[in-house]
Design a protein around this motif. Structure first.
Motif, PDB file in Angstrom:
ATOM      1  N   PRO A   1       3.223  -1.239 -12.522  1.00 50.03           N
ATOM      2  CA  PRO A   1       3.738  -2.613 -12.417  1.00 50.03           C
ATOM      3  C   PRO A   1       4.819  -2.774 -11.362  1.00 50.03           C
ATOM      4  O   PRO A   1       4.931  -3.833 -10.749  1.00 50.03           O
ATOM      5  CB  PRO A   1       4.276  -2.892 -13.829  1.00 50.03           C
ATOM      6  CG  PRO A   1       4.509  -1.537 -14.429  1.00 50.03           C
ATOM      7  CD  PRO A   1       3.466  -0.651 -13.840  1.00 50.03           C
ATOM      8  N   ARG A   2       5.605  -1.741 -11.125  1.00 61.61           N
ATOM      9  CA  ARG A   2       6.701  -1.856 -10.162  1.00 61.61           C
ATOM     10  C   ARG A   2       6.191  -2.071  -8.743  1.00 61.61           C
ATOM     11  O   ARG A   2       6.852  -2.714  -7.928  1.00 61.61           O
ATOM     12  CB  ARG A   2       7.570  -0.596 -10.214  1.00 61.61           C
ATOM     13  CG  ARG A   2       8.341  -0.430 -11.527  1.00 61.61           C
ATOM     14  CD  ARG A   2       9.252   0.778 -11.460  1.00 61.61           C
ATOM     15  NE  ARG A   2      10.015   0.943 -12.689  1.00 61.61           N
ATOM     16  CZ  ARG A   2      10.896   1.909 -12.909  1.00 61.61           C
ATOM     17  NH1 ARG A   2      11.112   2.824 -11.956  1.00 61.61           N
ATOM     18  NH2 ARG A   2      11.548   1.989 -14.045  1.00 61.61           N
ATOM     19  N   VAL A   3       5.020  -1.536  -8.440  1.00 62.49           N
ATOM     20  CA  VAL A   3       4.462  -1.680  -7.102  1.00 62.49           C
ATOM     21  C   VAL A   3       4.043  -3.124  -6.840  1.00 62.49           C
ATOM     22  O   VAL A   3       4.095  -3.608  -5.709  1.00 62.49           O
ATOM     23  CB  VAL A   3       3.247  -0.730  -6.925  1.00 62.49           C
ATOM     24  CG1 VAL A   3       2.611  -0.901  -5.557  1.00 62.49           C
ATOM     25  CG2 VAL A   3       3.681   0.710  -7.143  1.00 62.49           C
ATOM     26  N   TRP A   4       3.657  -3.850  -7.892  1.00 60.78           N
ATOM     27  CA  TRP A   4       3.107  -5.189  -7.741  1.00 60.78           C
ATOM     28  C   TRP A   4       4.154  -6.291  -7.866  1.00 60.78           C
ATOM     29  O   TRP A   4       3.940  -7.401  -7.363  1.00 60.78           O
ATOM     30  CB  TRP A   4       2.016  -5.426  -8.785  1.00 60.78           C
ATOM     31  CG  TRP A   4       0.803  -4.593  -8.544  1.00 60.78           C
ATOM     32  CD1 TRP A   4       0.589  -3.309  -8.960  1.00 60.78           C
ATOM     33  CD2 TRP A   4      -0.363  -4.978  -7.803  1.00 60.78           C
ATOM     34  NE1 TRP A   4      -0.629  -2.859  -8.534  1.00 60.78           N
ATOM     35  CE2 TRP A   4      -1.243  -3.872  -7.831  1.00 60.78           C
ATOM     36  CE3 TRP A   4      -0.741  -6.138  -7.143  1.00 60.78           C
ATOM     37  CZ2 TRP A   4      -2.485  -3.899  -7.209  1.00 60.78           C
ATOM     38  CZ3 TRP A   4      -1.978  -6.178  -6.520  1.00 60.78           C
ATOM     39  CH2 TRP A   4      -2.835  -5.078  -6.556  1.00 60.78           C
ATOM     40  N   ILE A   5       5.248  -6.022  -8.543  1.00 58.93           N
ATOM     41  CA  ILE A   5       6.218  -7.079  -8.843  1.00 58.93           C
ATOM     42  C   ILE A   5       6.778  -7.716  -7.578  1.00 58.93           C
ATOM     43  O   ILE A   5       6.768  -8.943  -7.418  1.00 58.93           O
ATOM     44  CB  ILE A   5       7.364  -6.528  -9.722  1.00 58.93           C
ATOM     45  CG1 ILE A   5       6.830  -6.206 -11.119  1.00 58.93           C
ATOM     46  CG2 ILE A   5       8.499  -7.535  -9.815  1.00 58.93           C
ATOM     47  CD1 ILE A   5       7.860  -5.572 -12.037  1.00 58.93           C
ATOM     48  N   LYS A   6       7.262  -6.902  -6.653  1.00 57.39           N
ATOM     49  CA  LYS A   6       7.890  -7.428  -5.444  1.00 57.39           C
ATOM     50  C   LYS A   6       6.912  -8.202  -4.559  1.00 57.39           C
ATOM     51  O   LYS A   6       7.201  -9.344  -4.162  1.00 57.39           O
ATOM     52  CB  LYS A   6       8.536  -6.283  -4.658  1.00 57.39           C
ATOM     53  CG  LYS A   6       9.309  -6.727  -3.424  1.00 57.39           C
ATOM     54  CD  LYS A   6       9.979  -5.532  -2.763  1.00 57.39           C
ATOM     55  CE  LYS A   6      10.698  -5.923  -1.476  1.00 57.39           C
ATOM     56  NZ  LYS A   6      11.343  -4.767  -0.818  1.00 57.39           N
TER      57      LYS A   6
END
Length: 259
Positions: free
Chosen positions: A7-12
């Motif tokens: 999820p961290r890769v997609w949030i930004k």
């Protein structure tokens, strides 16, 4: 190795893409001024209800945001990402300018020429995304189809109502005479610089001047061009400043691509 499903890769990317399309939609919506002039235009019987345009554009913007963010994450290639950013910036500017030509300047004939340029800006995005991810490319297909329909509608309205003349509301003319537009251009240029910084990150020496001056120079050029066209009708000045704006962004794009 980067976890593409974390999820961290997609949030930004999703957050930036959502903010991007929100700003484009807000600017286009602000320029879409429904006046008695528009209500009096002769329109074809097959034109959709006015209430349909807002939801359709909302869905298209959402799909483009998702497709762009997905391609950004899956690419992992600097040149592809920069190309995606440049092409998205071009189509976003053209998207907003159509509303300005049609509703603010009240020139559907000019708007038709502009929407043809908008249409031409979409296939390169599809071609780029097809080499990255087909789902991302499919997300932009409704954008192309709706723009094609809008171009046909625009051409039909122009044919039913032309020829046109430049007839602006006194408040709009006063806006161009005032210094408010200059502050707006500066703010938009700074916002673009901040977004580019978030996308590319800081380098060891901080932000390079080339990250801001082309946007600021192009913005000021556009401001002077619009004022010349709307207020003074000096088309030679309009052409000169349009060329300056184009050169600024071309140099900026090439510098980013080579890096």
């Amino acid at each position: 190795m980067t976890d593409l499903y974390g999820p961290r890769v997609w949030i930004k990317p999703l957050a930036i893409a959502a903010l991007w399309v929100f700003c484009v939609g807000a600017l286009a919506g602000a320029a879409t001024i429904i006046t008695p002039w528009y209500a009096a235009l002769a329109k074809p019987s097959w034109q959709p209800p006015a209430a349909l345009f807002g939801p359709v554009w909302t869905v298209i913007y959402a799909l483009c945001a998702f497709g762009g963010a997905r391609a950004w994450v899956l690419s992992q290639n600097a040149k592809e990402r920069r190309a995606l950013l440049i092409l998205s910036l071009i189509t976003s500017v053209l998207n907003v300018l159509w509303s300005v030509f049609f509703f603010v300047l009240k020139r559907p004939d000019w708007a038709f020429v502009e929407i043809c340029l908008l249409w031409l800006s979409i296939p390169p995005i599809l071609y780029l995304l097809m080499g990255i991810d087909r789902i991302s490319a499919l997300c932009f297909v409704p954008y192309l189809l709706w723009t094609s329909f809008a171009a046909v509608l625009n051409h039909t309205i122009s044919g039913l109502n032309g020829p046109f003349s430049l007839d602006l509301d006194p408040k709009i003319q006063a806006f161009f005479y005032s210094g408010m537009i200059f502050e707006m251009v500066v703010v938009l240029a700074l916002i673009e610089g901040v977004v580019l910084t978030l996308l590319y990150g800081y380098n060891r020496k901080g932000i390079h001047p080339y990250q801001l001056w082309p946007s600021l120079g192009a913005g000021i050029s556009l401001m002077m061009a619009v004022r010349a066209a709307v207020v003074d009708a000096h088309w030679s000045v309009l052409t000169f400043w349009f060329i300056c704006s184009l050169i600024c962004h071309t140099i900026d794009g090439l510098s980013r691509w080579r890096r």
